[in-house]
Design a protein around this motif. Sequence first.
Motif, PDB file in Angstrom:
ATOM      1  N   SER A 102       5.985  53.185  30.441  1.00 31.69           N
ATOM      2  CA  SER A 102       5.340  54.183  29.588  1.00 31.69           C
ATOM      3  C   SER A 102       3.904  54.441  30.028  1.00 31.69           C
TER       4      SER A 102
ATOM      5  N   VAL B 250       4.653  52.606  22.335  1.00 31.48           N
ATOM      6  CA  VAL B 250       5.448  51.654  23.116  1.00 31.48           C
ATOM      7  C   VAL B 250       5.034  50.208  22.851  1.00 31.48           C
TER       8      VAL B 250
ATOM      9  N   HIS C 141       5.883  59.007  26.109  1.00 27.44           N
ATOM     10  CA  HIS C 141       6.046  58.244  24.881  1.00 27.44           C
ATOM     11  C   HIS C 141       7.353  57.461  24.891  1.00 27.44           C
ATOM     12  N   CYS C 142       7.306  56.267  24.326  1.00 25.74           N
ATOM     13  CA  CYS C 142       8.519  55.477  24.077  1.00 25.74           C
ATOM     14  C   CYS C 142       8.415  54.986  22.638  1.00 25.74           C
TER      15      CYS C 142
ATOM     16  N   MET D 190      12.183  57.751  31.117  1.00 25.26           N
ATOM     17  CA  MET D 190      10.746  57.929  31.359  1.00 25.26           C
ATOM     18  C   MET D 190      10.464  58.160  32.834  1.00 25.26           C
TER      19      MET D 190
ATOM     20  N   LEU E 122       9.259  48.309  29.388  1.00 21.43           N
ATOM     21  CA  LEU E 122       8.972  49.493  28.583  1.00 21.43           C
ATOM     22  C   LEU E 122       7.488  49.827  28.610  1.00 21.43           C
TER      23      LEU E 122
ATOM     24  N   ALA F  22      14.274  47.980  20.584  1.00 20.07           N
ATOM     25  CA  ALA F  22      14.093  48.717  21.838  1.00 20.07           C
ATOM     26  C   ALA F  22      14.410  47.860  23.048  1.00 20.07           C
TER      27      ALA F  22
ATOM     28  N   HIS G 256      10.118  61.994  27.409  1.00 21.86           N
ATOM     29  CA  HIS G 256       9.750  61.136  26.292  1.00 21.86           C
ATOM     30  C   HIS G 256      11.021  60.480  25.767  1.00 21.86           C
ATOM     31  N   VAL G 257      10.850  59.334  25.098  1.00 20.39           N
ATOM     32  CA  VAL G 257      12.011  58.558  24.655  1.00 20.39           C
ATOM     33  C   VAL G 257      11.870  58.193  23.180  1.00 20.39           C
TER      34      VAL G 257
ATOM     35  N   ALA H 155      16.004  53.806  28.458  1.00 19.40           N
ATOM     36  CA  ALA H 155      14.654  54.281  28.170  1.00 19.40           C
ATOM     37  C   ALA H 155      13.794  54.324  29.430  1.00 19.40           C
TER      38      ALA H 155
ATOM     39  N   THR I  86      16.868  49.421  26.835  1.00 15.35           N
ATOM     40  CA  THR I  86      15.779  49.413  27.816  1.00 15.35           C
ATOM     41  C   THR I  86      16.154  50.092  29.136  1.00 15.35           C
TER      42      THR I  86
END
Length: 479
Positions: free
Chosen positions: A181, A425, A187-188, A155, A177, A167, A160-161, A151, A148
Amino acid sequence: MSSNRRDFLKMASLTGLGLATTGLVSSCATSAPASNLGQIQKEAGKTHRQVFNMSGYAAPKIDKVRIGYIGLGMRGIGSVKRVGHIEGAEITALCDIRPERIDLSRKEMAAGRPAPATYSGTEDAWKKLCEREDVDLVYIATPWHLHTPMAVYAMEHGKHVAVEVPAAKTIDECWQLVETSERTKKHCMMLENCCYDFFEMLTLNMARQGYFGEIVHGEGAYIHELIDLNFGKTSETDQAYYDMWRLKENGRNGSLYPTHGLGPICQIMDINRGDQMDYLVSMSSNDFTMGAKAKELAAKDSFYKDFAQMNFRGNMNTTTIRTRRGRTIVVQHDVSSIRPYSRIHLVSGTKGIAQKWPMPAKIANGHKWLSPEDFTKVQNQYTPPLTQKLGEMAKKIGGHGGMDFLMEWRLIDCLRNGLPLDQDVYDAALWSAIAPLSEWSVANRSNSIDVPDFTGGTWQKNKPVDLTLAGGGTTNVRA
């Protein structure tokens, strides 16, 4: 949910926390400190006002997807090799705290490709990778507790991730998250590769076309004996987890790794896209193997002395989830019992059923399993376009039998064609949230706990996953 039930859950929570602090809880409920249990329930009850709906979101097209990898252990280095086969994917940066992993990864890259920038040696070197202007997608394959933070940072810096499973480790991280996002419109995607395994995609397509009728029940699991791998010392051959990180995770008592079995079932049930989880209950057995193994090793090797003092999670965890539409899901987790590998993957509907494990996979549209001949006919009829297009090539390139490559190709193809991703996400957050929620339930004598709605109510109108390759399927594969 009725107000009476909510009041009951609040009282159950207070009772559970009181027992935990006075030491009256069974010794198997040692996963989370009492102070954390209250936080889990608080975050689970959070309501969400959606800023922007990432379900069905089509980001602007990226003709050449420039990828930066963070974490080059078991999963990361394999992806570096596979992505070299995908047109329009370019690796521009590599990061691992161990320089030797970067050197090995560069050797795995396709010949003739530009040399990537590299980052290593310090615990925050990955931030520089995320800050690069020539990175569109950050691929995260590090220990769980880093997923996290990495990520979110990526972002925040316009990337993007794609992040390995799970996650997030906590409900708060799940919300981080989602909120990041939505705010950044990046995008995640959690890299749940089992959604791209062949039988799972077959049954998803069958469900879409009504073969099973109304879906009633589903089961998934991660049953995979990992004792030797978890206790293996980190080595240069990487046949163990760096710094014993995964063994350390086993002090949490719950369904720690639910997404492999859960993800495909959620897609079949249109969870987050027509249905939503409501609440869950979870129960764990005692630990019958890991503590004994730690003590056995510690008697011979002082390296394991601290691990011999750990309170390990129970062997088998069983978590049952009820959805808003009244369907049920069972998820099991056991990585320390001696038994054959299984993710179960059972889909039960009003007209038919399918089950993958124990092998061979089986399908029925009545009271008897289909004959091998009829199974083949159904398989030929319902094989989805992605498998038809790339199935044989994926098996040759590899990655858990080809599903890793199918997942990565699909991700790159969606980004290049400006298509919504198969996993967004909300899926990353919801599927990951099962672990901390199950910890709370285990520690509270298997009382139920509400499952957060990370979509902010939009699950009622979000569209299901599209298997048709409409608007995409244009990305070529290099031999």
